[in-house]
Design a protein around this motif. Structure first.
Motif, PDB file in Angstrom:
ATOM      1  N   ALA A   1       0.836  -1.168   0.065  1.00  0.00           N
ATOM      2  CA  ALA A   1      -0.077  -0.075   0.030  1.00  0.00           C
ATOM      3  C   ALA A   1       1.015   1.227  -0.209  1.00  0.00           C
ATOM      4  CB  ALA A   1      -0.915   0.043   1.236  1.00  0.00           C
ATOM      5  N   PRO A   2       1.204   1.682  -1.223  1.00  0.00           N
ATOM      6  CA  PRO A   2       2.202   2.820  -1.377  1.00  0.00           C
ATOM      7  C   PRO A   2       1.725   4.066  -0.570  1.00  0.00           C
ATOM      8  CG  PRO A   2       2.361   1.638  -3.143  1.00  0.00           C
ATOM      9  CD  PRO A   2       0.957   1.233  -2.331  1.00  0.00           C
ATOM     10  N   THR A   3       0.327   4.121  -0.591  1.00  0.00           N
ATOM     11  CA  THR A   3      -0.232   5.478   0.082  1.00  0.00           C
ATOM     12  C   THR A   3      -0.600   5.510   1.465  1.00  0.00           C
ATOM     13  OG1 THR A   3      -2.535   4.634  -0.652  1.00  0.00           O
ATOM     14  CG2 THR A   3      -1.472   5.942  -2.120  1.00  0.00           C
ATOM     15  N   LEU A   4      -0.003   4.420   2.271  1.00  0.00           N
ATOM     16  CA  LEU A   4      -0.333   4.284   3.390  1.00  0.00           C
ATOM     17  C   LEU A   4       0.752   4.835   4.303  1.00  0.00           C
ATOM     18  CD1 LEU A   4      -2.329   2.847   5.607  1.00  0.00           C
ATOM     19  CD2 LEU A   4      -0.601   0.872   5.780  1.00  0.00           C
ATOM     20  N   THR A   5       0.303   5.877   5.166  1.00  0.00           N
ATOM     21  CA  THR A   5       1.190   6.783   5.976  1.00  0.00           C
ATOM     22  C   THR A   5       1.706   5.823   7.111  1.00  0.00           C
ATOM     23  OG1 THR A   5      -0.598   7.665   7.453  1.00  0.00           O
ATOM     24  CG2 THR A   5       0.140   8.818   5.361  1.00  0.00           C
ATOM     25  N   PHE A   6       1.170   4.774   7.521  1.00  0.00           N
ATOM     26  CA  PHE A   6       1.705   4.089   8.567  1.00  0.00           C
ATOM     27  C   PHE A   6       2.984   3.316   8.480  1.00  0.00           C
ATOM     28  CE2 PHE A   6       1.758   0.089  11.062  1.00  0.00           C
ATOM     29  CZ  PHE A   6       1.912   0.705  12.351  1.00  0.00           C
ATOM     30  N   ALA A   7       3.261   3.014   6.945  1.00  0.00           N
ATOM     31  CA  ALA A   7       4.425   2.340   6.747  1.00  0.00           C
ATOM     32  C   ALA A   7       5.441   3.218   6.757  1.00  0.00           C
ATOM     33  CB  ALA A   7       4.136   1.834   4.857  1.00  0.00           C
ATOM     34  N   ASP A   8       5.368   4.762   6.300  1.00  0.00           N
ATOM     35  CA  ASP A   8       6.435   5.566   6.387  1.00  0.00           C
ATOM     36  C   ASP A   8       6.789   5.677   7.943  1.00  0.00           C
ATOM     37  OD1 ASP A   8       6.180   5.945   3.561  1.00  0.00           O
ATOM     38  OD2 ASP A   8       4.933   7.699   3.998  1.00  0.00           O
ATOM     39  N   THR A   9       5.893   5.588   8.835  1.00  0.00           N
ATOM     40  CA  THR A   9       6.082   5.807  10.343  1.00  0.00           C
ATOM     41  C   THR A   9       7.071   4.629  10.653  1.00  0.00           C
ATOM     42  OG1 THR A   9       4.017   6.990  10.622  1.00  0.00           O
ATOM     43  CG2 THR A   9       5.010   6.119  12.561  1.00  0.00           C
ATOM     44  N   LEU A  10       6.580   3.359  10.088  1.00  0.00           N
ATOM     45  CA  LEU A  10       7.344   2.193  10.694  1.00  0.00           C
ATOM     46  C   LEU A  10       8.670   2.333  10.122  1.00  0.00           C
ATOM     47  CD1 LEU A  10       4.808  -0.630  10.199  1.00  0.00           C
ATOM     48  CD2 LEU A  10       5.514   0.451  12.230  1.00  0.00           C
ATOM     49  N   LEU A  11       8.826   2.631   8.823  1.00  0.00           N
ATOM     50  CA  LEU A  11      10.280   2.852   8.376  1.00  0.00           C
ATOM     51  C   LEU A  11      10.800   3.941   8.954  1.00  0.00           C
ATOM     52  CD1 LEU A  11       9.566   2.754   4.405  1.00  0.00           C
ATOM     53  CD2 LEU A  11      10.560   1.224   5.803  1.00  0.00           C
TER      54      LEU A  11
END
Length: 280
Positions: free
Chosen positions: A133-143
Motif C-alpha cells: 500500500a504505497p499511500t499508507l502513511t503508517f508504512a512511512d512511520t514504521l520505516l
C-alpha cells in the motif's frame, strides 16, 4: 564449578580416566598381583567392569581431583574480565565515576542488543507495507522508527568499541613487565595437581579395583575337553558280517585234497620184447 567431593568425572576428564585405565591394563605385568589377567578375566572384561564402576573408582581420589579442578579453573580465569566488565569500567574507575557512569555503561552495552532487532523488524514491516500500500502513511512511520533504532544500535556499537579500546589502552599502560613468572607458576601448580590426581587414581582406585575383581573371579577353570571319538561311523542298527580267516575253525572239518595217482604205461624196452617174442 567447585566441588568438595568428586563422585564422578567431568566430561572433559573422562578420556583421561580411560587412558590411565588402559595404561594400567597394558602394564599389568609390572604388578605381580595382576598376573592372573587373561586367565581368570580378560583385559577387555576388566576394562568394561572398571568403566561401569567409574564413580566408585574415582571416589578414591576425590580430594586430589577436587584440588585439580579448582586449580584448573583458577588458571583458566585468573583475573580475567569479560567484555561486559570491560565496558562497564571504561567510563569510570570508581574514583571519578559513580552510579551515573555505571548506568551509562549499561545503556551503552544494551542499546545495540535491543535496538538492533527492533530496527530490523520495523524496517522489514514498513517495507512490506510500502510495497502493498504505497499511500499508507503508517508504512512511512514504521520505516522512520526502523531507521531511528538502527542509528541507536550503531551509536551503541561505536560507544562500546571506544570503551573497549580505552580499557585495553589503560590495562596496557599498567601492565607489569614481568607477568610471565606468575603464569608459569600457575601452570606448574596445575601440572602438579594433575599428576597428583593421576597417581592417586591409579594407586588407590584402579589397581585395587582390578585386584579385587580378579580375586572375586575365583581360580581359573580349565576349559572342558570333549572325549575322543572312538568310532567315526555311527551305528545304525546292523552289524557287519563276521569274516574269519581260513586258518580258523576245527581241523577235522577242513577238506583234504589228494593228488591223483598217475602211473607210467605198461611199456618194455626192445630187449625185453625180443626175448619173449614168440616164433610165428
Amino acid at each position: 564449578m567447585h566441588m568438595n567431593v568428586a563422585p564422578h568425572l567431568l566430561t572433559e576428564d573422562r578420556s583421561e580416566y580411560e587412558r590411565i585405565l588402559d595404561d594400567a591394563l597394558r602394564n599389568a605385568y609390572a604388578h605381580p598381583d595382576l598376573a592372573e589377567i587373561g586367565k581368570r578375566l580378560t583385559a577387555g572384561q576388566l576394562r568394561t567392569m572398571a568403566l561401569n564402576a567409574t564413580a566408585l573408582i574415582t571416589a578414591a581420589a576425590a580430594v586430589e581431583y577436587d584440588h585439580f579442578v579448582k586449580i584448573r579453573e583458577e588458571v583458566r580465569s585468573p583475573s580475567g574480565t569479560s567484555v561486559m566488565d570491560a565496558v562497564l569500567t571504561a567510563d569510570g574507575d570508581g574514583a571519578s565515576g559513580g552510579p551515573g557512569a555505571g548506568l551509562v555503561a549499561i545503556v551503552t552495552v544494551l542499546a545495540p542488543v535491543l535496538a538492533g532487532p527492533a530496527a530490523l523488524i520495523f524496517l522489514l514491516v514498513g517495507a512490506v507495507l510500502k510495497v502493498l500500500a504505497p499511500t499508507l502513511t503508517f508504512a512511512d512511520t514504521l520505516l522512520t522508527a526502523g531507521w531511528f533504532f538502527a542509528a541507536v544500535a550503531a551509536a551503541g556499537l561505536f560507544c562500546a568499541a571506544v570503551g573497549l579500546l580505552l580499557t585495553a589502552l589503560r590495562n596496557r599502560s599498567t601492565e607489569v613487565a614481568a607477568s610471565d613468572p606468575p603464569h608459569r607458576e600457575a601452570d606448574d601448580e596445575l601440572f602438579r595437581a594433575r599428576e597428583a590426581w593421576r597417581r592417586a587414581l591409579l594407586e588407590r582406585g584402579i589397581l585395587p579395583f582390578l585386584r579385587d575383581a580378579l580375586a572375586a573371579a575365583g581360580p581359573a577353570v580349565p576349559p572342558a575337553v570333549p572325549p575322543p571319538r572312538t568310532d567315526r561311523i555311527p551305528k545304525i542298527g546292523y552289524s557287519g558280517p563276521n569274516f574269519s580267516s581260513p586258518n580258523e575253525g576245527s581241523a577235522g572239518t577242513r577238506p583234504r585234497y589228494a593228488s591223483p595217482d598217475f602211473s607210467s604205461p605198461d611199456f618194455t624196452g626192445p630187449e625185453f620184447g625180443a626175448s619173449e617174442r614168440r616164433p610165428d
